[in-house]
Design an enzyme around this catalytic site. Structure first.
Site, PDB file in Angstrom:
ATOM      1  N   ARG A   1      32.212   4.737 -13.896  1.00 54.19           N
ATOM      2  CA  ARG A   1      32.531   6.152 -13.680  1.00 54.19           C
ATOM      3  C   ARG A   1      34.008   6.427 -13.925  1.00 54.19           C
ATOM      4  NH1 ARG A   1      34.376   8.713  -9.344  1.00 54.19           N
ATOM      5  NH2 ARG A   1      34.085   6.883  -8.024  1.00 54.19           N
TER       6      ARG A   1
ATOM      7  N   HIS B   1      31.714  -6.295   0.327  1.00 53.33           N
ATOM      8  CA  HIS B   1      32.590  -5.139   0.154  1.00 53.33           C
ATOM      9  C   HIS B   1      33.301  -4.821   1.464  1.00 53.33           C
ATOM     10  CE1 HIS B   1      30.832  -3.387  -3.731  1.00 53.33           C
ATOM     11  NE2 HIS B   1      32.146  -3.338  -3.876  1.00 53.33           N
TER      12      HIS B   1
ATOM     13  N   GLU C   1      26.522  -7.627   0.478  1.00 51.58           N
ATOM     14  CA  GLU C   1      25.723  -7.203  -0.658  1.00 51.58           C
ATOM     15  C   GLU C   1      24.531  -8.130  -0.861  1.00 51.58           C
ATOM     16  OE1 GLU C   1      26.047  -4.433  -1.933  1.00 51.58           O
ATOM     17  OE2 GLU C   1      28.085  -3.848  -1.345  1.00 51.58           O
TER      18      GLU C   1
ATOM     19  N   CYS D   1      33.061  -4.669  -9.317  1.00 52.70           N
ATOM     20  CA  CYS D   1      32.572  -5.496  -8.210  1.00 52.70           C
ATOM     21  C   CYS D   1      31.188  -6.049  -8.522  1.00 52.70           C
ATOM     22  CB  CYS D   1      32.538  -4.688  -6.916  1.00 52.70           C
ATOM     23  SG  CYS D   1      34.171  -4.370  -6.205  1.00 52.70           S
TER      24      CYS D   1
END
Length: 213
Positions: A89, A165, A79, A142
């Protein structure tokens, strides 16, 4: 001192490969003579950063690599950037669903990783591990932890950190589903490679690994 973190299971899963890989990488690196601590983070907004900050205070690491699960991705994702936005979500493990809330009120919009993501990408490729540089860590726990980490390290010169990830583990994928996954052994080695690369790299490589959309 090296600090590795992974997450507890979430979203109805019984395992989380990020924690299994972080714990495994810590064992590998310890066997190589490094001083390493591994900490499991709760998949809960707020609590995850509090546990991370406690680990930073306890272990005072010089290098921090946090890991999380990105189900559906086919490669280990290095990342690049964390954004100051929580937008859930799905509920976290405590039922929280923040929407369009800052991770840290009044803080900068984003922080970049201080890991050598391009050098790590090259090293992972040389090791035969599928990898990519990712331009988004999402807006779930995350990214929340990634942003919290970089915000915590802003006043710690010389301490580098970032987020990785990992895909689903093979044991999480129903037969015939077609979902992407990686063996846990590869994820474990991937985190170890990222650590070794960071320790050996003072200036990141300059190579193309961006995105067009």
């Amino acid at each position: 001192m090296i600090l590795l973190t992974g997450f507890e299971p979430f979203g109805g899963e019984s395992t989380n490969p990020s924690w299994t890989a972080a714990r495994g990488a810590a064992a590998v690196l310890t066997a190589e003579g490094h001083e390493v601590a591994a900490v499991e983070l709760p998949c809960v907004f707020g609590d995850a950063i509090r546990v991370l900050r406690a680990a930073l205070a306890e272990h005072r690491p010089e290098l921090v690599v946090c890991a999380g699960q990105a189900g559906g991705r086919s490669a280990v994702s290095l990342e690049r950037i964390a954004i100051n936005c929580d937008d859930a979500r799905i509920p976290d493990n405590a039922g929280n669903t923040p929407v369009d809330e800052p991770v840290v009120p009044g803080a900068p919009a984003a922080y970049f990783s201080t890991l050598p993501v391009k050098a790590a990408l090259a090293a992972l490729g040389a090791a035969g591990i599928p990898a990519e540089v990712s331009q988004t860590a999402g807006t779930y726990v995350c990214n929340h932890v990634f942003y919290g980490l970089m915000h915590a390290l802003r006043d710690s010169p010389g301490v580098r950190g970032g987020f990785v990830h990992v895909p689903y583990g093979l044991d999480q994928i129903p037969a015939g589903s077609g979902l992407a996954s990686l063996p846990l052994e590869q994820m474990t080695e991937a985190l170890a490679v990222v650590v070794r690369t960071a320790q050996a790299t003072t200036a990141d490589l300059k190579l193309a690994a961006g995105a067009t959309h």
